[in-house]
Design a protein around this motif. Structure first.
Motif, PDB file in Angstrom:
ATOM      1  N   LEU A   1       0.807  -1.225   0.000  1.00 58.16           N
ATOM      2  CA  LEU A   1       0.000   0.000   0.000  1.00 58.16           C
ATOM      3  C   LEU A   1       0.836   1.269   0.000  1.00 58.16           C
ATOM      4  O   LEU A   1       0.332   2.330  -0.365  1.00 58.16           O
ATOM      5  N   THR A   2       2.096   1.170   0.414  1.00 54.16           N
ATOM      6  CA  THR A   2       2.932   2.366   0.407  1.00 54.16           C
ATOM      7  C   THR A   2       3.125   2.913  -1.006  1.00 54.16           C
ATOM      8  O   THR A   2       3.357   4.108  -1.182  1.00 54.16           O
ATOM      9  N   THR A   3       2.997   2.042  -2.012  1.00 56.60           N
ATOM     10  CA  THR A   3       3.095   2.511  -3.394  1.00 56.60           C
ATOM     11  C   THR A   3       1.957   3.466  -3.713  1.00 56.60           C
ATOM     12  O   THR A   3       2.158   4.547  -4.281  1.00 56.60           O
ATOM     13  N   CYS A   4       0.745   3.067  -3.344  1.00 59.30           N
ATOM     14  CA  CYS A   4      -0.425   3.917  -3.583  1.00 59.30           C
ATOM     15  C   CYS A   4      -0.360   5.183  -2.737  1.00 59.30           C
ATOM     16  O   CYS A   4      -0.687   6.276  -3.209  1.00 59.30           O
ATOM     17  N   ALA A   5       0.083   5.041  -1.479  1.00 62.28           N
ATOM     18  CA  ALA A   5       0.199   6.204  -0.606  1.00 62.28           C
ATOM     19  C   ALA A   5       1.192   7.211  -1.159  1.00 62.28           C
ATOM     20  O   ALA A   5       0.971   8.428  -1.102  1.00 62.28           O
ATOM     21  N   GLY A   6       2.284   6.714  -1.724  1.00 63.62           N
ATOM     22  CA  GLY A   6       3.278   7.614  -2.298  1.00 63.62           C
ATOM     23  C   GLY A   6       2.772   8.355  -3.507  1.00 63.62           C
ATOM     24  O   GLY A   6       3.251   9.453  -3.821  1.00 63.62           O
ATOM     25  N   ALA A   7       1.779   7.779  -4.213  1.00 66.54           N
ATOM     26  CA  ALA A   7       1.238   8.412  -5.416  1.00 66.54           C
ATOM     27  C   ALA A   7       0.227   9.511  -5.101  1.00 66.54           C
ATOM     28  O   ALA A   7      -0.043  10.374  -5.948  1.00 66.54           O
ATOM     29  N   LEU A   8      -0.337   9.522  -3.909  1.00 62.77           N
ATOM     30  CA  LEU A   8      -1.410  10.464  -3.559  1.00 62.77           C
ATOM     31  C   LEU A   8      -1.031  11.942  -3.693  1.00 62.77           C
ATOM     32  O   LEU A   8      -1.883  12.764  -4.065  1.00 62.77           O
ATOM     33  N   PRO A   9       0.215  12.355  -3.393  1.00 68.55           N
ATOM     34  CA  PRO A   9       0.539  13.788  -3.513  1.00 68.55           C
ATOM     35  C   PRO A   9       0.330  14.388  -4.898  1.00 68.55           C
ATOM     36  O   PRO A   9       0.234  15.612  -5.009  1.00 68.55           O
ATOM     37  N   VAL A  10       0.235  13.567  -5.938  1.00 68.73           N
ATOM     38  CA  VAL A  10       0.036  14.142  -7.270  1.00 68.73           C
ATOM     39  C   VAL A  10      -1.311  14.857  -7.376  1.00 68.73           C
ATOM     40  O   VAL A  10      -1.512  15.686  -8.259  1.00 68.73           O
ATOM     41  N   PHE A  11      -2.249  14.539  -6.467  1.00 64.72           N
ATOM     42  CA  PHE A  11      -3.527  15.232  -6.458  1.00 64.72           C
ATOM     43  C   PHE A  11      -3.361  16.715  -6.115  1.00 64.72           C
ATOM     44  O   PHE A  11      -4.193  17.544  -6.479  1.00 64.72           O
ATOM     45  N   PHE A  12      -2.279  17.043  -5.412  1.00 64.54           N
ATOM     46  CA  PHE A  12      -2.083  18.402  -4.915  1.00 64.54           C
ATOM     47  C   PHE A  12      -1.040  19.177  -5.710  1.00 64.54           C
ATOM     48  O   PHE A  12      -0.748  20.325  -5.392  1.00 64.54           O
ATOM     49  N   ILE A  13      -0.478  18.547  -6.733  1.00 63.52           N
ATOM     50  CA  ILE A  13       0.528  19.216  -7.561  1.00 63.52           C
ATOM     51  C   ILE A  13      -0.149  19.745  -8.814  1.00 63.52           C
ATOM     52  O   ILE A  13      -0.596  18.976  -9.665  1.00 63.52           O
ATOM     53  N   GLN A  14      -0.231  21.040  -8.933  1.00 59.77           N
ATOM     54  CA  GLN A  14      -0.874  21.663 -10.091  1.00 59.77           C
ATOM     55  C   GLN A  14       0.153  22.048 -11.153  1.00 59.77           C
ATOM     56  O   GLN A  14      -0.002  21.749 -12.315  1.00 59.77           O
ATOM     57  N   GLY A  15       1.172  22.724 -10.750  1.00 58.17           N
ATOM     58  CA  GLY A  15       2.238  23.109 -11.673  1.00 58.17           C
ATOM     59  C   GLY A  15       3.570  22.869 -10.996  1.00 58.17           C
ATOM     60  O   GLY A  15       3.685  22.951  -9.777  1.00 58.17           O
ATOM     61  N   ILE A  16       4.577  22.566 -11.777  1.00 61.86           N
ATOM     62  CA  ILE A  16       5.859  22.244 -11.177  1.00 61.86           C
ATOM     63  C   ILE A  16       6.978  22.837 -12.019  1.00 61.86           C
ATOM     64  O   ILE A  16       7.005  22.677 -13.239  1.00 61.86           O
ATOM     65  N   SER A  17       7.871  23.536 -11.358  1.00 62.07           N
ATOM     66  CA  SER A  17       8.984  24.176 -12.050  1.00 62.07           C
ATOM     67  C   SER A  17      10.088  23.166 -12.328  1.00 62.07           C
ATOM     68  O   SER A  17      10.114  22.069 -11.772  1.00 62.07           O
ATOM     69  N   HIS A  18      11.024  23.566 -13.195  1.00 58.15           N
ATOM     70  CA  HIS A  18      12.168  22.700 -13.479  1.00 58.15           C
ATOM     71  C   HIS A  18      12.964  22.426 -12.217  1.00 58.15           C
ATOM     72  O   HIS A  18      13.402  21.284 -11.988  1.00 58.15           O
ATOM     73  N   ARG A  19      13.172  23.441 -11.407  1.00 56.15           N
ATOM     74  CA  ARG A  19      13.969  23.258 -10.195  1.00 56.15           C
ATOM     75  C   ARG A  19      13.312  22.271  -9.243  1.00 56.15           C
ATOM     76  O   ARG A  19      13.969  21.378  -8.704  1.00 56.15           O
ATOM     77  N   ARG A  20      12.009  22.419  -9.057  1.00 56.50           N
ATOM     78  CA  ARG A  20      11.316  21.501  -8.154  1.00 56.50           C
ATOM     79  C   ARG A  20      11.276  20.082  -8.718  1.00 56.50           C
ATOM     80  O   ARG A  20      11.439  19.113  -7.991  1.00 56.50           O
ATOM     81  N   MET A  21      11.038  19.979 -10.018  1.00 58.72           N
ATOM     82  CA  MET A  21      11.003  18.668 -10.656  1.00 58.72           C
ATOM     83  C   MET A  21      12.352  17.966 -10.512  1.00 58.72           C
ATOM     84  O   MET A  21      12.427  16.784 -10.144  1.00 58.72           O
ATOM     85  N   ASP A  22      13.433  18.691 -10.781  1.00 53.88           N
ATOM     86  CA  ASP A  22      14.770  18.112 -10.665  1.00 53.88           C
ATOM     87  C   ASP A  22      15.053  17.695  -9.226  1.00 53.88           C
ATOM     88  O   ASP A  22      15.663  16.648  -8.974  1.00 53.88           O
ATOM     89  N   SER A  23      14.621  18.513  -8.276  1.00 51.23           N
ATOM     90  CA  SER A  23      14.853  18.203  -6.858  1.00 51.23           C
ATOM     91  C   SER A  23      14.076  16.957  -6.434  1.00 51.23           C
ATOM     92  O   SER A  23      14.602  16.103  -5.710  1.00 51.23           O
ATOM     93  N   ILE A  24      12.822  16.849  -6.887  1.00 54.39           N
ATOM     94  CA  ILE A  24      12.003  15.685  -6.540  1.00 54.39           C
ATOM     95  C   ILE A  24      12.603  14.407  -7.115  1.00 54.39           C
ATOM     96  O   ILE A  24      12.720  13.389  -6.437  1.00 54.39           O
ATOM     97  N   LEU A  25      12.983  14.468  -8.381  1.00 53.51           N
ATOM     98  CA  LEU A  25      13.567  13.291  -9.020  1.00 53.51           C
ATOM     99  C   LEU A  25      14.878  12.889  -8.348  1.00 53.51           C
ATOM    100  O   LEU A  25      15.149  11.700  -8.146  1.00 53.51           O
TER     101      LEU A  25
END
Length: 243
Positions: free
Chosen positions: A13-37
């Motif tokens: 279930l941790t896989t599904c739980a980890g996916a939930l934050p995408v509901f709250f991400i509307q736009g993402i900058s290059h810097r944030r995207m690079d940091s997350i990855l």
């Protein structure tokens, strides 16, 4: 059995739980995207080198470890020839991913099978603390994997709910594999060190081939580098905390 079933279910279930934050991400900058990855890459590297590989070596020898790691990497490499490759393209308005690209989803699904077998067989084994260590290592790295899969799908213009559902399905597959590994422990236990090494090789392939190159080239390499280190240390810290 009830306790082991709960552990296997929570791990998946941790896989599904980890996916939930995408509901709250509307736009993402290059810097944030690079940091997350990069942060995700750090977690996956730590899970591989600090959790899966030592657990595999504990059960077997260096030859089996090398075979499993290389098998995981080679299989994902072959997968690129049969499934359209994920290449993230950038423009000024955001991040776009070709809609036909499903390599990341397939790769995560593929390496979840030996992960699940390893969790189930380890829990059913009589090796002291092996089951909990393996389940913990798998569960902690499943969350960023689920987020990564869902994030890629969202940027492919997949509906957010469908992206979370698809990411969750990879976790369901791991749970089914865990049940199989638990039921066939006498057979599956022999495969546990191979499965652990295979999962480590698959993750390291994804990190080096996909995630790290993607975090460089947009001018935020330093942000990505420190994010990678934070992810690495976070995973090590969590493993140590729960041991």
């Amino acid at each position: 059995m009830e306790w082991n079933l709960l552990v296997m279910m929570l791990c998946a279930l941790t896989t599904c739980a980890g996916a939930l934050p995408v509901f709250f991400i509307q736009g993402i900058s290059h810097r944030r995207m690079d940091s997350i990855l990069a942060y995700t890459a750090g977690i996956m590297v730590a899970a591989s080198t600090y959790g899966l590989i030592p657990a595999s070596l504990k059960l077997t020898n260096l030859f089996v470890l090398c075979f499993g790691v290389l098998a995981g990497a080679l299989l994902l490499n072959l997968l690129e020839y049969f499934i359209p490759h994920v290449d993230i393209e950038h423009n000024r308005t955001g991040v776009l991913v070709p809609s036909q690209s499903m390599m990341m989803v397939a790769a995560m699904t593929l390496h979840n099978i030996p992960e699940g077998l390893s969790v189930g067989a380890s829990l059913a084994s009589e090796v002291e603390n092996l089951g909990l260590v393996v389940a913990l290592s798998m569960g902690l790295q499943n969350a960023p994997e689920g987020f990564l899969v869902a994030l890629f799908l969202v940027h492919q213009n997949v509906h957010r709910g469908a992206a979370v559902l698809l990411a969750g399905i990879t976790g369901v597959i791991e749970f089914i594999a865990s049940l199989i590994g638990f039921s066939l422990v006498n057979v599956a236990l022999f495969l546990v060190p191979y499965g652990l090494a295979f999962a480590a090789g698959a993750m390291l392939f994804i990190v080096y081939k996909e995630l790290i190159p993607e975090t460089h080239g947009h001018g935020y390499e330093r942000w990505a580098t420190f994010s990678f280190l934070l992810g690495l240390l976070s995973m090590i810290g969590l493993v140590e905390w729960f041991r």
